[in-house]
Design a protein around this motif. Sequence first.
Motif, PDB file in Angstrom:
ATOM      1  N   GLY A 148      -5.534   3.618   0.715  1.00 19.54           N
ATOM      2  CA  GLY A 148      -5.760   4.495   1.853  1.00 19.54           C
ATOM      3  C   GLY A 148      -6.975   5.392   1.790  1.00 19.54           C
ATOM      4  N   ALA A 149      -7.805   5.253   0.764  1.00 15.12           N
ATOM      5  CA  ALA A 149      -8.985   6.107   0.626  1.00 15.12           C
ATOM      6  C   ALA A 149     -10.098   5.664   1.571  1.00 15.12           C
ATOM      7  N   LYS A 150     -10.944   6.628   1.923  1.00 10.25           N
ATOM      8  CA  LYS A 150     -12.219   6.317   2.563  1.00 10.25           C
ATOM      9  C   LYS A 150     -13.136   5.952   1.400  1.00 10.25           C
ATOM     10  N   VAL A 151     -13.629   4.720   1.370  1.00 13.25           N
ATOM     11  CA  VAL A 151     -14.409   4.236   0.240  1.00 13.25           C
ATOM     12  C   VAL A 151     -15.889   4.126   0.599  1.00 13.25           C
ATOM     13  N   ILE A 152     -16.714   4.634  -0.283  1.00 13.67           N
ATOM     14  CA  ILE A 152     -18.162   4.474  -0.181  1.00 13.67           C
ATOM     15  C   ILE A 152     -18.548   3.533  -1.316  1.00 13.67           C
ATOM     16  N   ALA A 153     -18.826   2.292  -0.962  1.00 15.05           N
ATOM     17  CA  ALA A 153     -19.164   1.264  -1.938  1.00 15.05           C
ATOM     18  C   ALA A 153     -20.683   1.216  -2.087  1.00 15.05           C
TER      19      ALA A 153
ATOM     20  N   MET B 227       0.842  -1.186   0.000  1.00 15.50           N
ATOM     21  CA  MET B 227       0.000   0.000   0.000  1.00 15.50           C
ATOM     22  C   MET B 227       0.879   1.238   0.000  1.00 15.50           C
ATOM     23  N   THR B 228       0.551   2.193  -0.864  1.00 15.52           N
ATOM     24  CA  THR B 228       1.341   3.412  -0.947  1.00 15.52           C
ATOM     25  C   THR B 228       0.655   4.609  -0.315  1.00 15.52           C
ATOM     26  N   SER B 229      -0.588   4.467   0.046  1.00 13.92           N
ATOM     27  CA  SER B 229      -1.378   5.550   0.647  1.00 13.92           C
ATOM     28  C   SER B 229      -1.531   6.746  -0.280  1.00 13.92           C
ATOM     29  N   ARG B 230      -1.526   6.502  -1.588  1.00 10.74           N
ATOM     30  CA  ARG B 230      -1.684   7.598  -2.549  1.00 10.74           C
ATOM     31  C   ARG B 230      -3.025   8.294  -2.426  1.00 10.74           C
ATOM     32  N   LEU B 231      -4.021   7.597  -1.892  1.00 11.44           N
ATOM     33  CA  LEU B 231      -5.349   8.183  -1.774  1.00 11.44           C
ATOM     34  C   LEU B 231      -5.724   8.523  -0.331  1.00 11.44           C
ATOM     35  N   ALA B 232      -4.749   8.583   0.542  1.00 12.60           N
ATOM     36  CA  ALA B 232      -5.013   8.965   1.932  1.00 12.60           C
ATOM     37  C   ALA B 232      -5.666  10.337   1.952  1.00 12.60           C
TER      38      ALA B 232
END
Length: 84
Positions: free
Chosen positions: A31-36, A1-6
């Motif tokens: 690293g994103a907060k995802v709304i699925a 994980m690179t946390s590019r979407l933190a």
Amino acid sequence: MTSRLAQKTCGVTGAGQGIGRAIAEAFHREGAKVIAIDLQKETLEAWTGPVGVTAVAMDVTDEAALAELAKAHPTVDVLVNCVG
């Protein structure tokens, strides 16, 4: 994980299975907060609960439901519409 979407919020429709799920999982790994979002509640919740992804079971053609979703999550940095 690179946390590019933190610090980013990513919404993915059609996230219960297939390509939509793969995209949502990849965003989560980055690293994103995802709304699925998916119409099939059971399919969606089967994978989102254990990993801490927000699951929203809804019909994306329902304008009122979309308005409520937008109110609940007013800031979305990335939106992928992957409804089959």
